[in-house]
Enzyme design. Structure first.
Site, PDB file in Angstrom:
ATOM      1  CB  ALA A  56       9.872  -2.205   6.736  1.00 47.61           C
ATOM      2  NE  ARG A 101       0.424  -1.947  10.632  1.00 41.29           N
ATOM      3  CZ  ARG A 101       1.123  -1.090  10.308  1.00 41.29           C
ATOM      4  NH1 ARG A 101       2.090  -0.021  10.527  1.00 41.29           N
ATOM      5  NH2 ARG A 101       0.998  -1.406   8.957  1.00 41.29           N
ATOM      6  CG  ASP A 253       5.014  -3.699   1.610  1.00 42.29           C
ATOM      7  OD1 ASP A 253       4.773  -2.395   0.662  1.00 42.29           O
ATOM      8  OD2 ASP A 253       5.011  -2.475   2.818  1.00 42.29           O
ATOM      9  CG  ASN A 263       6.454  -0.727  -2.824  1.00 44.05           C
ATOM     10  OD1 ASN A 263       7.056  -0.378  -1.939  1.00 44.05           O
ATOM     11  ND2 ASN A 263       6.481   0.319  -3.960  1.00 44.05           N
ATOM     12  CE  LYS A 264       1.441   2.244  -0.110  1.00 42.36           C
ATOM     13  NZ  LYS A 264       1.078   0.857   1.247  1.00 42.36           N
TER      14      LYS A 264
END
Lengths: 372, 372
Positions: A56, A101, A253, A263-264
Site C-alpha cells: 500500500a 491496480r 489492508d 489482512n493476508k
C-alpha cells in the site's frame, strides 16, 4: 532499512540523474537484488501492474513518482510552461497509472495529490510533481517510523518482564519496509527495538500461497540483521501453546473504524490462537488504512479471489535460476482467497502513527477525533 | 480405492508371484504412479525408512509383509523347517525392520505380531507370516471401512439438513487410504458418502511443509472421483466464517483417552476456527491410535522437530521431471514442528471403528470398556 549493509528506500530518484526513478524490482527477491530504472510513466505503470513494486505505502509513493515522470515526459515533449493542453495530457497519464491496480486506494490518492499540486503551481508543474513525490515518500516513511516508536514500547515492556530474554514476535505476510517506503508497519516496532538493542526474535510465517513472508519478510529482516526463523503457516498455534510467542504483530489492508482487520489470508487463524493462549495480538497500520464507513468487517469487506495457479504452482531458486514447479495433481482445482478478516474481539490493539488504541470505534475516534 | 479406474490397496502380494510384495511408491505421487516390487526384508525396510510407504496403518501392514519377506529369505537360505536358529535370525530381521522408524507404534506391533504367529506355528512359519500379513492388512481395511460407516451418518444428516446440496468437508494432511491399506480414516466417511451418492465436496488443506494434502489427499480423492478443491492452509478460517465448511474431519497420530488429539501441525488452528464458527470438528481414528496412559495431550505428547530444509525447499513437477526449489533466502533459518495437539474441548467427536463418541475419557471408556 539496510540491504548488504547499505541503507535503501523502496523508491528514490537516481542521484546521478534525477530524471530517473529507481526501485527495487521485488519480483526477484530474495534470490537477487535487482535495481530497476524507470524513465517514463509507462515504465512506472508496468512496474506497478506487474508488481515490481507492491504494498500500500509503496504504491502511493509510486503514484507520486509516476506523475513526476509523466510531467517530465509531457513538458519535455510539447508544453513549456504548463497550459490546459498540458493538464489534459497529464490527466491522461494519471488515468493510465490509476488503471494499473484499480483497487489500490493509495494509487488514486497519490495521483490526485500530484495533479492538484501541479494545478496549484502551473508556473513550475515539474517542480510541484517532484516535490509531491518526495513529500508522499517522506510522509509514508515518517508515519511508519512513528508506528515503530509507539509499538516498540510494547516490546520494551515485554522485554523488561522477561528480564531481557529475547522477545519472540510472530508476524504474517510482509508488512515490512519493502511494502512501504521505509520501516514498514508491522516491522517498524521490530526495527525500532533492534535499534535500541532490545533482543528480539521474529517468527516469520511463510504466508502461502504467495510466500511474502518466506521471500520478503525473511529477506528484509535478515539483511537488516534481525534474528528470525521462517515457519510454515501451520506452526503458530503450536508455538503459542508452548509459550514460544510473546506477541503477534501484523499489518492490514483495511481496518474498519470499529476495529475489524482485513489482512493476508490466515491472519484470522493466528488471532484465534493468540486469543486461546493469552498472547497479545496487534495490528500496525497508518491511518490511511482505516475505513471510516464500514462497521462489520467480516460481512462488509470484499475479499479478492485470485487465480488458483498461485496455489498449484510455486517459484523457487535452483542452481539454474528461478524455476516454477507444480505442487498438485494436474486435475485438482484450487481456490485462492487473498484476505481474511480478523474480528475486533480478537485484536489486543491497533498501533497507528498517533499511538496505540484498543480495536473499537470509541477508542479509534479518541485518536482521530476529526473523523467523528 | 481407485486409481485410474482400477481398485488398489497400498500393499499387496504380486498375483503372478506371491513371493513378491508390491506397494505404491508414494514418493512419486501425485506426479507419477510407480509400483515397487519388494523381494527382501531389506527392501521392505528401505521402503519404510525412506517413506515409499508411510502412514500409521500402512506401516503396520508393511511390518507384516516385511516379516513375511524375512521368513521367505531366512527359510530359503538355511532353515527348513523352523528351529531356534531360524527364530534367532528372524528376530534380527524384525529388529532391523523396527529400527527403520522407531517412533511408529504400529511398526513394532506388526513385527511382534508376526513373530508370535511364527512361534505359534513352527511347522509352517512361512504360512503363519503370510497369513498374519494378510490379516493385519485386512483388519486395517476393515477398521477403516467401519470408521466410514459410522462417519457417513454425520454427513448424511448434514446433507438432509441442506436438502441435498453438497456437504463441504474440510480435511488437513493425508489421513486417506494411502496412509492405511484402504479407505483411510478421515477419508473413509467421505468415500462412504460418495458410494451412497450423497453429494460432497472436500476442501483439501495443502498441509505445509510436506504438502501431504496437496500431493496425496488431492490425488486419491481425484482418482476416486470425489469433488475437491486444494487450498492453502491459511484459508480454512475464512471459509468457515462464510458458511463454506459444514464439517471438518482429520485423522490423528495419537489421541489421549481424555480426547486430546496430536495430528499434523496446523490441525489445532482449524479446530479453533471450527469452534469460533460453530462448525463440527471430528477426529477419525482406529482404536490403536488411542493412548491409554497420557491425560494431558498438550503437555505430555512429544512433538517431533524435523529438518528445516522441509520448509525452505519444496519438490514440484516441471516438464523436465520433479525438481526441488528453494523458497527462502539462503541465510534464513527455518523451524519445522511436525505435529500440534488439539485439546479435547475443541473436538466435537471421535469417529472410531466402534462408533462415534465425544472427546472425553468417560465417553471413550463407554466405547472401550475393556480399557478401563
Amino acid at each position: 532499512m539496510k540491504i548488504q549493509g547499505k541503507h535503501y528506500r523502496t523508491v528514490w530518484l537516481k542521484p546521478e540523474d534525477p530524471s530517473v526513478v529507481q526501485i527495487i524490482d521485488q519480483r526477484y527477491l530474495p534470490f537477487e537484488l535487482v535495481i530497476e530504472d524507470l524513465r517514463t510513466p509507462q515504465e512506472a505503470a508496468t512496474a506497478i501492474k506487474e508488481m515490481h513494486a507492491r504494498g500500500a505505502g509503496l504504491i502511493g509513493a509510486m503514484a507520486g513518482y509516476g506523475m513526476y515522470l509523466a510531467a517530465l515526459q509531457t513538458l519535455g515533449a510539447k508544453f513549456t510552461p504548463a497550459n490546459e493542453a498540458f493538464f489534459e495530457e497529464i490527466e491522461k497519464q494519471g488515468a493510465m497509472l490509476k488503471a494499473t491496480r484499480p483497487t489500490a486506494v493509495n494509487l488514486e490518492w497519490g495521483v490526485n495529490r500530484a495533479l492538484e499540486a501541479m494545478r496549484a503551481n502551473p508556473q513550475n508543474p515539474l517542480q510541484a510533481a517532484r516535490e509531491t513525490a518526495q513529500i508522499i515518500a517522506d510522509e509514508d516513511a515518517d508515519y511508519c517510523r512513528r508506528i515503530g516508536e509507539h509499538g516498540v514500547e510494547i516490546i520494551a515492556e515485554i522485554s523488561k518482564r522477561k528480564n531481557g530474554a529475547p522477545v519472540n514476535i510472530l508476524t504474517h505476510c510482509n508488512a515490512g519496509w519493502l511494502a512501504f517506503v521505509d520501516y514498514g508497519t508491522a516491522t517498524a516496532p521490530m526495527y525500532a527495538a533492534f535499534e535500541r538493542g532490545i533482543p528480539i526474535h521474529v517468527w516469520v510465517d511463510e504466508t502461502r500461497p504467495r510466500n511474502q513472508g518466506a521471500r520478503l519478510t525473511a529477506y528484509e529482516l535478515g539483511q537488516h540483521g534481525v534474528p528470525h526463523t521462517v515457519i510454515a503457516d501451520n506452526v503458530g498455534g503450536h508455538l503459542m501453546q508452548h509459550g514460544m510467542v510473546d506477541m503477534v504483530i501484523t499489518g492490514a489492508d483495511r481496518v474498519t473504524h470499529t476495529g475489524d482487520a482485513a489482512n493476508k489470508i490466515g491472519t484470522y487463524l493466528k488471532a484465534l490462537a493468540a486469543k486461546d493462549n493469552g498472547v497479545p495480538f496487534y495490528i500496525a497500520l497508518p491511518s490511511s488504512t482505516f475505513d471510516w464507513v464500514m462497521t462489520d468487517g467480516v460481512r462488509q469487506i470484499p475479499v479478492e479471489q485470485r487465480g488458483g495457479e498461485e496455489v498449484t504452482w510455486i517459484d523457487g531458486w535452483t542452481e539454474d535460476g528461478v524455476k516454477s514447479v507444480r505442487l498438485t495433481p494436474a486435475e485438482s482445482p484450487a481456490a485462492n482467497f487473498g484476505f481474511d478478516v480478523t474480528p475486533a474481539r480478537l485484536i489486543t490493539g491497533l498501533i497507528t502513527e498517533r499511538g496505540i488504541c484498543p480495536a473499537s470505534a470509541e477508542e479509534v475516534y479518541k485518536l482521530y477525533p476529526e473523523k467523528r
